[in-house]
Scaffold this active site. Structure first.
Site, mmCIF file in Angstrom:
data_model
loop_
_atom_site.group_PDB
_atom_site.id
_atom_site.type_symbol
_atom_site.label_atom_id
_atom_site.label_comp_id
_atom_site.label_asym_id
_atom_site.label_seq_id
_atom_site.Cartn_x
_atom_site.Cartn_y
_atom_site.Cartn_z
ATOM 1 N N SER A 66 11.261 55.428 8.524
ATOM 2 C CA SER A 66 11.499 54.587 9.705
ATOM 3 C C SER A 66 11.240 55.273 11.033
ATOM 4 O O SER A 66 11.404 54.646 12.089
ATOM 5 C CB SER A 66 12.934 54.050 9.691
ATOM 6 O OG SER A 66 13.059 53.038 8.721
ATOM 7 N N LYS A 69 9.127 53.432 13.463
ATOM 8 C CA LYS A 69 9.601 52.447 14.438
ATOM 9 C C LYS A 69 9.578 52.961 15.867
ATOM 10 O O LYS A 69 9.710 52.176 16.810
ATOM 11 C CB LYS A 69 10.995 51.972 14.038
ATOM 12 C CG LYS A 69 10.975 51.135 12.752
ATOM 13 C CD LYS A 69 12.350 50.854 12.201
ATOM 14 C CE LYS A 69 12.223 49.982 10.939
ATOM 15 N NZ LYS A 69 13.074 50.422 9.854
ATOM 16 N N SER A 121 17.717 50.103 12.533
ATOM 17 C CA SER A 121 16.493 50.306 11.746
ATOM 18 C C SER A 121 16.109 49.057 10.949
ATOM 19 O O SER A 121 15.670 49.141 9.800
ATOM 20 C CB SER A 121 16.659 51.502 10.798
ATOM 21 O OG SER A 121 15.411 52.038 10.429
ATOM 22 N N LYS A 228 15.790 58.516 16.569
ATOM 23 C CA LYS A 228 15.630 57.620 15.420
ATOM 24 C C LYS A 228 15.848 58.345 14.091
ATOM 25 O O LYS A 228 15.390 59.467 13.909
ATOM 26 C CB LYS A 228 14.218 57.005 15.433
ATOM 27 C CG LYS A 228 13.990 55.931 14.379
ATOM 28 C CD LYS A 228 14.725 54.665 14.729
ATOM 29 C CE LYS A 228 14.702 53.638 13.594
ATOM 30 N NZ LYS A 228 15.585 54.029 12.465
#
Length: 388
Positions: A66, A69, A121, A228
């Site tokens: 992720s 992202k 997420s 993140k």
């Protein structure tokens, strides 16, 4: 000897003086101690300068889960309207993996979707964003790869906007560090990723969506302000974090790291300790031996042993150039080991441009004063309400 040549000779002397003042007396410096992590690949970057301070397997192409992202968010911010209402498709609502539990046909602003994307997420949020901005997931992925090429991320390729494992979907620690440094300079992105807690309207329930940021670094590390988390069964634990101390912002990337929270604290500490910002120029500071001043300040992360490797030279502007007509007289170019690291414009002392800087500084000071007054008035009003 004409005036311009005399000035050039003076600037050569100035250049040597600057180099000498940075170096100080001859000394023997120790290199920073080596540092290791549990990560397969890792990197530390100074956000403002973009200098990578540490890298291990930094250019190895691998799965990033992720962390994808980060690119999804910055592309959406740059191409979209945050106030837009995004309608959730069947494909988005049914996306597997981590989710903010969007429902088919639900409408949510792009702004709130971005919070759901980065704090929780949400793969459903990623898909909804991609379809809205790109017209389709494939169209958005094209924009992602276009941005990667624009940023010079040569070890990066995207196949989707969420980071679920897919052949040909990869990046590297160094590329993610560069991407993060770029994204953090966007105020909207920076605000989202440092948010610990967010509520958004829920059209199907009496209560709002409530999202708490999965990034534990925001509570574990002083000055943490992003970025993140990521995990898949093939990528394993991935993390990008950032923190700001003493006016310096660093970002750390680890890929496939079973002890990432601890490693990030250690890497950030190492970066701040061994590569602090060195202030090489201050705005309005007089250049020795001349009537010129720096138009802006300039700082660069330097390890102690590098101080005597910094050189500075002046490039005079052609009097017929546009920049000269706008008041600029030259540029101080800074180098580390012969490689350019920054440029500062030079102006005549007392010129209109410098007066403009003084005026702007005064305006900013007045604005800060007004904000402080407003805060104090707010506190007084609260106190009054308590004693009523």
């Amino acid at each position: 000897m004409n005036k311009q040549l005399k000035t050039m000779i003076a600037f050569i002397v100035i250049s040597l003086c600057i180099s000498s003042s940075l170096a100080g007396q001859t000394a023997v410096y120790a290199s920073p101690p080596s540092i290791g992590t549990n990560a397969y690949a890792s990197a530390i970057i100074d956000v403002q300068s973009g200098r990578i301070l540490y890298s291990s397997n930094g250019d190895v192409e691998t799965r990033i889960a992720s962390l994808t992202k980060i690119m999804t968010a910055i592309v959406a911010i740059e191409h979209g309207n945050l106030a837009d209402k995004v309608t959730v498709s069947r494909r988005a609502a049914g996306k597997e993996g981590s989710s903010i539990y969007l429902k088919l046909g639900e409408e949510m602003t792009l702004s709130n979707l971005l919070y759901g994307l980065m704090l929780r997420s949400g793969n459903d949020a990623a898909t909804a964003i991609a379809e809205h901005i790109g017209g389709s997931e494939a169209g958005f992925v094209f924009l992602m790869n276009q941005k990667a090429e624009e940023l010079g991320l040569t070890h990066t390729q995207f196949r989707n906007p969420h980071g679920l494992d897919a052949d040909g979907h990869y990046s590297s620690a160094n590329d993610l560090a560069k991407l993060t440094a770029y994204a953090l300079k966007n105020k909207i992105f920076a605000e989202i990723v440092k948010t610990k807690y967010k509520q958004a309207p829920n059209p199907y329930e009496k209560w709002n969506y409530t999202w708490r940021n999965k990034n534990k670094m925001l509570n574990m590390y002083e000055g943490a302000d992003g970025v993140k988390t990521g995990y898949t069964k093939k990528a394993f634990r991935c993390l990008v974090s950032s923190a700001t101390r003493n006016g310096q912002q660093l970002a750390v990337v680890t890929l496939n790291d079973g002890d990432d929270w601890r490693d990030h604290q250690k890497l950030l500490d190492w970066g701040f300790k061994h590569y602090p910002l060195s202030h090489l120029a201050e705005a309005k500071q007089l250049v020795p031996g001349s009537n010129l001043v720096y138009g802006t300040g300039f700082s660069y992360p330097l390890e102690e042993s590098e101080l005597d490797k910094v050189k500075a030279t002046v490039a005079l502007l052609d009097q017929r150039s546009v920049h000269y007509s706008l008041g600029e007289r030259g540029r101080m170019n800074f180098y580390l080991d012969g490689e350019p690291i920054g440029t500062v414009p030079l102006y005549e002392k007392g010129s209109a441009r410098i007066k403009m800087l003084d005026s702007r500084a005064a305006e900013e000071s007045f604005t800060q004063f007004q904000k402080l007054n407003q805060q104090q008035e707010g506190w007084l009003n609260k106190l009054k309400s308590w004693f009523k």
